[in-house]
Design a protein around this motif. Structure first.
Motif, short mmCIF file in Angstrom:
data_model
loop_
_atom_site.label_atom_id
_atom_site.label_comp_id
_atom_site.label_asym_id
_atom_site.label_seq_id
_atom_site.Cartn_x
_atom_site.Cartn_y
_atom_site.Cartn_z
N MET A 173 0.83 -1.20 0.00
CA MET A 173 0.00 0.00 0.00
C MET A 173 0.87 1.25 0.00
O MET A 173 0.56 2.25 -0.67
N GLY A 174 1.97 1.21 0.73
CA GLY A 174 2.88 2.35 0.74
C GLY A 174 3.51 2.58 -0.62
O GLY A 174 3.63 3.74 -1.07
N ALA A 175 3.91 1.52 -1.30
CA ALA A 175 4.50 1.68 -2.63
C ALA A 175 3.48 2.18 -3.63
O ALA A 175 3.83 2.88 -4.60
N ASP A 176 2.20 1.87 -3.42
CA ASP A 176 1.15 2.36 -4.31
C ASP A 176 1.01 3.88 -4.25
O ASP A 176 0.37 4.48 -5.13
N SER A 237 -6.07 8.07 6.79
CA SER A 237 -6.86 7.51 5.68
C SER A 237 -7.18 8.54 4.60
O SER A 237 -7.29 8.21 3.42
N ARG A 238 -7.35 9.82 4.98
CA ARG A 238 -7.73 10.82 3.97
C ARG A 238 -6.59 11.17 3.03
O ARG A 238 -6.81 11.83 2.01
N PHE A 239 -5.37 10.74 3.35
CA PHE A 239 -4.24 11.05 2.48
C PHE A 239 -3.88 9.89 1.54
O PHE A 239 -3.13 10.08 0.58
N TYR A 240 -4.37 8.68 1.82
CA TYR A 240 -3.93 7.51 1.06
C TYR A 240 -4.54 7.46 -0.33
O TYR A 240 -5.71 7.79 -0.53
N ARG A 241 -3.74 7.01 -1.27
CA ARG A 241 -4.26 6.63 -2.59
C ARG A 241 -4.62 5.15 -2.51
O ARG A 241 -3.77 4.31 -2.25
N ARG A 242 -5.88 4.85 -2.75
CA ARG A 242 -6.34 3.47 -2.62
C ARG A 242 -6.57 2.87 -4.00
O ARG A 242 -7.26 3.44 -4.83
#
Length: 568
Positions: A173-176, A237-242
């Motif tokens: 998830m971090g690499a994404d 969570s509001r900063f993550y690209r999912r």
């Protein structure tokens, strides 16, 4: 706005769904980047503190609190480590196929929390443990009851599932969050640094609390760390690209094998227009392959269009008889990577043997630093992550920049992994030499005595193992992440842990075979020949390195590693 005249309500719903999907994708593109790293690193640190606090001292816990014999405790420790490394594969499959990384990490963190709470209960309620061993009593040691073992194993299972669903799913998830391979490489280096820093803290501070204060306080700290990690992760969570899961990619790979077999009598065509390229069964695919590759040509039949394979609108008529060319190339990529992946298993097996036996060595050695402080036996393994962290800093800030300046390119993953192979093999040779000297002193003073040799003599072998990990672990993670198909990114990093899990299972088998067939590993290692075990591991590492050189020589980069290398 209403639905246009002449179109059905279903068409309008489909268009609305497509617009919502496009809006979601645009929103996700605006997220991510280095702003997410503090949240991911802090989450990794908290969860690793929690898991390391019970895993690293597990052998001592089993011997001291559940009256398990030393070699049996070492083998059980290997099994637990194998499970913590195997479960990430299952977590990655669920993340890639169904729930997405964010949900898997949250759910797994809760499992981890429940398991550690059970361990806390086991360590504080006397009736859930057998009475301590009494050498002067009629029965020196009483084995744990079925109820006690059942609760213990339930706690270990829950905590292990928690570790498996977070450790490398979090890495994927971090690499994404990054697009450029160079940023992904840098992320994996610092991600590993954060993980190993947390391991250092858990192996020293928490292990010290468990040994010198109480197991209850130690596991209580683990519970608190787990809660902090989960809260921090949710807060970011509001900063993550999912990345949205696209269904199981393994179904598509299985279809390639079935379709190729069903068309085994069809002649393979050299014309690109004879192959199927479009998306199938409503799944979103990244179609990158435009020409079938020349390797494993028999699999090309799976994408070869024959009579009755497609409908009039161009979609697939029979899902298990025709696949996209990209699915075929994805399977070929996995096949090409499998020899390199197998070398990692043989690399990690000696290291797993070393880690479990080094703790037993430390128990029999002088662990005093000064008149008042005694190093916990489980804390000796801290020199592996300390060495790894220091080496990662050296590699990222000095070694890689100098390499790039001298050669004009960033060092490719395969060369980094090769350096790791050499350092790990040298670690086994140093282990054998140190153990030979320890055995000489043990024979001079008596097998049942603590050897006056300082436990710090174990540091060089553990430091070399840590240096090797700093090269091969991030190198393997980056290689698989960049070379695996797009639909298998979480599974790519989990494959690194899968090789480690297999290595721990193999190390358990190796220790069991050596214990059964030789006299090298008795319960009292002062009466054995542990040095011979290390020499066998050194020989295995040397043979595996030659095998690795052959595999890496024939491997050709297919993914982002090749692109980045050409640009450098």
């Amino acid at each position: 706005m209403g639905v246009e005249e002449g179109s059905s309500p279903c068409d309008g719903e489909a268009q609305a769904a497509q617009l919502r999907s496009q809006a979601f994708d645009r929103k996700q593109q605006q997220r991510g980047g280095w702003i997410t790293f503090p949240f991911i690193a802090a989450t990794m640190a908290g969860l690793t503190l929690a898991s390391g606090g019970w895993i690293n001292n597990f052998i001592v816990f089993m011997i001291g609190e559940f009256n398990v014999k030393s070699i049996e405790a070492a083998k059980l420790w290997n099994v637990v480590n194998g499970c913590t490394a195997m479960f990430p594969v299952l977590g990655a499959i669920v993340a890639d196929s169904f729930l997405g990384s964010f949900s898997v990490i949250c759910i797994s963190s809760i499992f981890s929390l429940l398991g550690i709470i059970l361990l806390l209960i086991c360590s504080t309620i006397d009736s859930l443990r057998p009475p301590p061993c009494d050498p002067s009593g009629p029965t020196s040691c009483i084995s744990p009851s079925r109820l006690q073992l059942s609760i213990l194993y339930l706690a270990i299972t829950l905590a292990t599932i928690g570790v498996g669903g977070t450790r490398f799913t979090l890495g994927s998830m971090g690499a994404d969050q990054f697009h450029h391979p160079k940023h992904q490489w840098s992320f994996f280096n610092w991600y590993m640094f954060a993980m190993y820093t947390a391991i250092v803290m858990s192996t020293t501070a928490i292990t010290y609390v468990e040994d010198d204060v109480s197991w209850g306080w130690g596991f209580g700290i683990c519970v608190a760390a787990n809660v902090v990690g989960l809260v921090v992760f949710v807060a970011g969570s509001r900063f993550y690209r999912r990345v949205k899961p696209k269904g199981s990619p393994f179904t598509g790979l299985a279809r390639v094998v079935v379709a190729a077999f069903r068309k085994r009598n069809v002649v393979v065509s050299n014309k690109s227009e004879d192959y199927y390229y479009g998306a199938d069964d409503g799944q979103v695919n990244v179609v990158a392959a435009t020409v079938p590759s020349g390797t494993f040509k028999f699999l090309n039949r799976a994408a070869l269009i024959t009579e009755g394979d497609t409908k009039p609108d161009g979609s697939i008529a029979k899902l298990w008889k025709l696949c996209t060319l990209q699915q075929v190339e994805d399977l070929k990529t996995l096949i090409r990577l499998s020899p390199l992946w197998s070398t990692c298993i043989l690399l990690s097996t000696p290291l797993a043997v070393q880690m479990s036996l080094a703790t037993l060595q430390a128990i029999t050695m002088n662990r005093h630093l000064g008149p008042h402080f005694k190093i916990p036996a489980g804390s000796m393994l801290v020199f592996i992550p300390v060495s790894t962290c220091l080496t990662i800093i050296f590699v990222d800030r000095f070694f890689f920049p100098v390499w790039q300046k001298v050669t004009g390119r960033f060092p490719p993953p395969l060369q980094r992994i090769g350096i790791g192979h050499v350092l790990c093999a040298l670690s086994m040779a140093v282990s054998a030499v140190v153990e030979s000297n320890r055995l000489k002193e043990a024979h001079d003073i008596g097998a049942n005595s603590i050897v006056p040799m300082s436990a710090l003599w174990l540091v060089p072998q553990l430091a070399l193992a840590g240096m090797g990990e700093a090269f091969h672990f991030p190198g393997n993670t980056a290689l698989f992440y960049q070379e695996f198909p797009v639909t298998l990114k979480s599974t790519a990093t989990a494959m690194v842990t899968m090789m480690i899990s297999i290595a721990f299972y193999l190390s358990t088998a190796v220790v069991g075979i050596v214990q059964r067939e030789t006299n090298w590993l008795p319960d009292n290692i002062n009466e054995g020949r542990l040095d011979n075990v290390y020499w066998v591991c050194f020989g295995l590492g040397g043979v595996n390195f030659v095998y690795y050189l052959g595999c890496s020589w024939f491997y050709k980069y297919q993914g982002l590693a090749e692109v980045d290398e050409n640009k450098a």
